[in-house]
Scaffold this motif. Structure first.
Motif, PDB file in Angstrom:
ATOM      1  N   ILE A 227       0.697  -1.213   0.073  1.00 14.10           N
ATOM      2  CA  ILE A 227       0.121  -0.045  -0.030  1.00 14.10           C
ATOM      3  C   ILE A 227       0.886   1.321   0.016  1.00 14.10           C
TER       4      ILE A 227
ATOM      5  N   CYS B 240       2.106   1.798  -3.578  1.00 20.23           N
ATOM      6  CA  CYS B 240       1.170   2.348  -4.237  1.00 20.23           C
ATOM      7  C   CYS B 240       0.985   3.702  -4.048  1.00 20.23           C
ATOM      8  N   LEU B 241       0.893   4.148  -2.681  1.00 19.41           N
ATOM      9  CA  LEU B 241       0.749   5.686  -2.425  1.00 19.41           C
ATOM     10  C   LEU B 241       2.031   6.480  -2.976  1.00 19.41           C
TER      11      LEU B 241
ATOM     12  N   SER C 239       1.275   7.391  -6.542  1.00 17.75           N
ATOM     13  CA  SER C 239       0.551   8.143  -6.717  1.00 17.75           C
ATOM     14  C   SER C 239       0.713   9.640  -6.156  1.00 17.75           C
TER      15      SER C 239
ATOM     16  N   ARG D  51      -0.853   7.524   6.354  1.00 15.69           N
ATOM     17  CA  ARG D  51      -1.497   6.273   6.559  1.00 15.69           C
ATOM     18  C   ARG D  51      -1.023   5.919   7.951  1.00 15.69           C
TER      19      ARG D  51
ATOM     20  N   GLN E 148      -9.503   6.274   1.500  1.00 14.76           N
ATOM     21  CA  GLN E 148      -9.366   4.932   0.913  1.00 14.76           C
ATOM     22  C   GLN E 148      -8.432   4.595  -0.252  1.00 14.76           C
ATOM     23  N   LEU E 149      -8.019   3.705  -0.744  1.00 11.11           N
ATOM     24  CA  LEU E 149      -7.263   3.414  -2.051  1.00 11.11           C
ATOM     25  C   LEU E 149      -8.150   4.038  -3.197  1.00 11.11           C
TER      26      LEU E 149
ATOM     27  N   GLU F 243      -5.757   2.787  -7.804  1.00 13.48           N
ATOM     28  CA  GLU F 243      -4.548   2.424  -6.813  1.00 13.48           C
ATOM     29  C   GLU F 243      -5.025   1.081  -6.355  1.00 13.48           C
ATOM     30  N   ALA F 244      -6.121   0.525  -6.345  1.00 12.20           N
ATOM     31  CA  ALA F 244      -6.281  -0.680  -5.868  1.00 12.20           C
ATOM     32  C   ALA F 244      -6.059  -1.670  -7.000  1.00 12.20           C
TER      33      ALA F 244
ATOM     34  N   PHE G  99      -2.226  -1.612  -6.749  1.00  9.01           N
ATOM     35  CA  PHE G  99      -1.955  -2.435  -5.549  1.00  9.01           C
ATOM     36  C   PHE G  99      -1.541  -3.838  -5.776  1.00  9.01           C
TER      37      PHE G  99
END
Length: 275
Positions: A29, A32-33, A36, A47, A248-249, A253-254, A257
């Protein structure tokens, strides 16, 4: 603390997901962030997360000569093991430990390693100022995962910081031992290294852990401090630096992920699969 001042902070709170929330997911995660935020698709993100009875190993730990014995010891004590993709050595995560990730963009400038550490240090010092403790940032010899930015009170470490850099995003990650016994956590890692070394000498100097130099914030302050208490301080402090936006994602992003998570699974299978 200039990097903390942002128009808005995107908040992803994952402190209550329970024992099924795996640390491999956490590190994926953050990757992923990082992507982004680094691309400018997301504002800066913060987070928060908790994992139950997990020992997170560093890459260097996977080179221990008798790692299998060390892993078996951790499993016998009820702990899972995960190899992370950020720097550092073995640390203990459990339900009394709050983890915070601040994800920042490198943008036009460059965020140095020390910039990242200093930003998190100042944030936590501000977050805990109501406890009236002198929080120092310096290496605590004898702690697990020692580093220049160990956070301590009166020479006893309660927190450690690491960083992950990916695609123009920087994730500065900290664990904060809120409650429980710092000595018992440190003894677990001491015994892990003892079993994993089994008397052998190695070119890399693994820490000689002295449990008495580690403590939780509850032990250091003499008052009960829970993860929930720290979360309240987290929200109150971060809100001083920008608007907080619960999140949330995203769908994109999901989707991303999954790829980051598969890489974490592969990393762990490669490092631990033959044990």
């Amino acid at each position: 603390m200039s990097m903390l001042h942002q128009p808005r902070w995107r908040i992803i709170d994952q402190t209550t997901l329970g024992p099924s929330f795996d640390a491999k997911q956490s590190f994926a995660i953050d990757d992923c962030l990082c992507q982004s935020v680094g691309k400018g698709d997301s504002p800066c993100a913060a987070r928060t997360w908790v994992h139950h009875n997990t020992v997170v190993l560093g890459i260097q730990d996977t080179r221990l000569p008798h790692l299998k014995k060390g892993i078996e010891h951790l499993h016998s004590q009820g702990y899972k093991t995960v190899v992370r993709n950020s720097g550092g050595l073995a640390v203990v995560l459990d339900e009394g430990v709050l983890n915070i990730s601040l994800i920042l963009p490198e943008g036009e400038g460059h965020i140095s390693i020390d910039d990242g550490y200093e930003t998190m240090t100042r944030f936590v010092q501000n977050m805990l100022k109501s406890y009236s403790q002198n929080i120092e940032a310096r290496e605590i010899v004898g702690s697990y995962c020692p580093g220049r930015y160990d956070l301590s009170v009166n020479g006893k470490k309660f927190a450690g910081i690491s960083q992950r850099r990916l695609r123009h995003g920087v994730a500065v990650q900290i664990y904060l031992c809120a409650e429980g016994s710092g000595t018992e956590r440190a003894a677990l890692i001491r015994d892990f290294y003892k079993a994993s070394l089994d008397g052998d000498h190695t070119p890399f100097a693994y820490p000689i852990v002295r449990p008495e130099v580690m403590a939780s914030l509850s032990e250091l302050t003499g008052c009960p401090i829970s993860v929930q208490d720290l979360m309240l301080h987290f929200y109150n402090t971060l809100s001083q630096f920008g608007e907080l936006v619960p999140s949330q994602l995203t769908l994109e992003e999901a989707s991303d992920f999954q790829g980051f998570y598969e890489r974490m699974v592969e990393r762990n299978e490669k490092a631990l699969g033959n044990l």
